[in-house]
Motif scaffolding. Structure first.
Motif, PDB file in Angstrom:
ATOM      1  N   GLU A   1      74.475  39.226 -25.282  1.00  0.00           N
ATOM      2  CA  GLU A   1      75.218  38.599 -26.382  1.00  0.00           C
ATOM      3  C   GLU A   1      76.570  39.278 -26.580  1.00  0.00           C
ATOM      4  O   GLU A   1      77.581  38.602 -26.807  1.00  0.00           O
ATOM      5  CB  GLU A   1      74.390  38.663 -27.673  1.00  0.00           C
ATOM      6  N   TYR A   2      76.581  40.591 -26.479  1.00  0.00           N
ATOM      7  CA  TYR A   2      77.835  41.330 -26.613  1.00  0.00           C
ATOM      8  C   TYR A   2      78.796  40.947 -25.485  1.00  0.00           C
ATOM      9  O   TYR A   2      79.994  40.770 -25.705  1.00  0.00           O
ATOM     10  CB  TYR A   2      77.571  42.836 -26.602  1.00  0.00           C
ATOM     11  N   ALA A   3      78.264  40.803 -24.289  1.00  0.00           N
ATOM     12  CA  ALA A   3      79.107  40.430 -23.153  1.00  0.00           C
ATOM     13  C   ALA A   3      79.703  39.040 -23.352  1.00  0.00           C
ATOM     14  O   ALA A   3      80.834  38.773 -22.953  1.00  0.00           O
ATOM     15  CB  ALA A   3      78.301  40.482 -21.858  1.00  0.00           C
ATOM     16  N   LEU A   4      78.950  38.156 -23.992  1.00  0.00           N
ATOM     17  CA  LEU A   4      79.434  36.790 -24.233  1.00  0.00           C
ATOM     18  C   LEU A   4      80.455  36.716 -25.358  1.00  0.00           C
ATOM     19  O   LEU A   4      81.372  35.912 -25.316  1.00  0.00           O
ATOM     20  CB  LEU A   4      78.261  35.860 -24.561  1.00  0.00           C
TER      21      LEU A   4
ATOM     22  N   PRO B   1      83.601  48.939 -23.706  1.00  0.00           N
ATOM     23  CA  PRO B   1      83.310  48.316 -22.411  1.00  0.00           C
ATOM     24  C   PRO B   1      81.828  47.949 -22.303  1.00  0.00           C
ATOM     25  O   PRO B   1      80.955  48.681 -22.800  1.00  0.00           O
ATOM     26  CB  PRO B   1      83.680  49.390 -21.395  1.00  0.00           C
ATOM     27  N   ILE B   2      81.553  46.842 -21.643  1.00  0.00           N
ATOM     28  CA  ILE B   2      80.172  46.350 -21.528  1.00  0.00           C
ATOM     29  C   ILE B   2      79.257  47.385 -20.868  1.00  0.00           C
ATOM     30  O   ILE B   2      78.129  47.588 -21.355  1.00  0.00           O
ATOM     31  CB  ILE B   2      80.139  44.999 -20.799  1.00  0.00           C
TER      32      ILE B   2
END
Length: 167
Positions: free
Chosen positions: A94-97, A104-105
């Motif tokens: 979800e954070y990456a989206l 940073p991811i």
């Protein structure tokens, strides 16, 4: 202890999703844990991904282990650990989206998955102890063990008629 896999093993995954949804909602409303703005994603991560993912892992591991109480207890502990890690993995996705906090991811992934892998050990141990305890005193209350136990007592045969009347 979030207890998603524990609830799923004890009462089944559908009731566990409802129970954990209530817990997450109560934590947001009463303790500001996560808050209302995060309630939707917390519900998805813990009540859906954590419960269902942990239960699926429980079922998969259960098929590989002996068909006895120890197998159920071990599978429950592993499922609880996996449910915790899967919930953290869902957050990372979800954070990456949509995350815009600037971290940073890979940093978020290491922090979330690493931390929750450790938290999951405690979750797994507590789940195993509780499931084992309930199996000892009330095995009928462990929904996840019903189809797996081979030490089920034989059903008594119906009464037989004997000469001169009934038994």
């Amino acid at each position: 202890l979030m207890g998603g896999a524990l609830a799923a093993v004890l009462v089944g995954p559908a009731a566990a999703v409802v129970a954990i949804t209530v817990v997450v909602g109560a934590q947001a409303l009463l303790f500001a844990d996560g808050g209302l703005t995060a309630l939707g994603l917390n519900t998805v991560n813990m009540a859906l991904v954590g419960v269902i993912g942990g239960y699926v892992v429980f079922l998969a591991v259960r098929t590989l282990l002996p068909r006895n109480d120890a197998g159920v207890v071990t599978a429950a502990g592993i499922g609880a650990w996996a449910g915790t890690v899967l919930g953290a993995l869902a957050f990372v996705a979800e954070y990456a989206l949509g995350g815009n906090a600037g971290a940073p991811i890979p940093t978020v992934a290491w922090a979330m998955i690493g931390t929750h892998a450790l938290i999951g050990i405690g979750e797994g141990l507590i789940t195993a102890v509780v499931v084992g305890s309930v199996l000892r005193v009330r095995p009928d209350l462990v929904a996840g063990a019903h189809t797996h136990r081979v030490d089920v007592q034989a059903t008594p045969s119906p009464p037989q008629l004997v000469a001169g009347g009934s038994r």
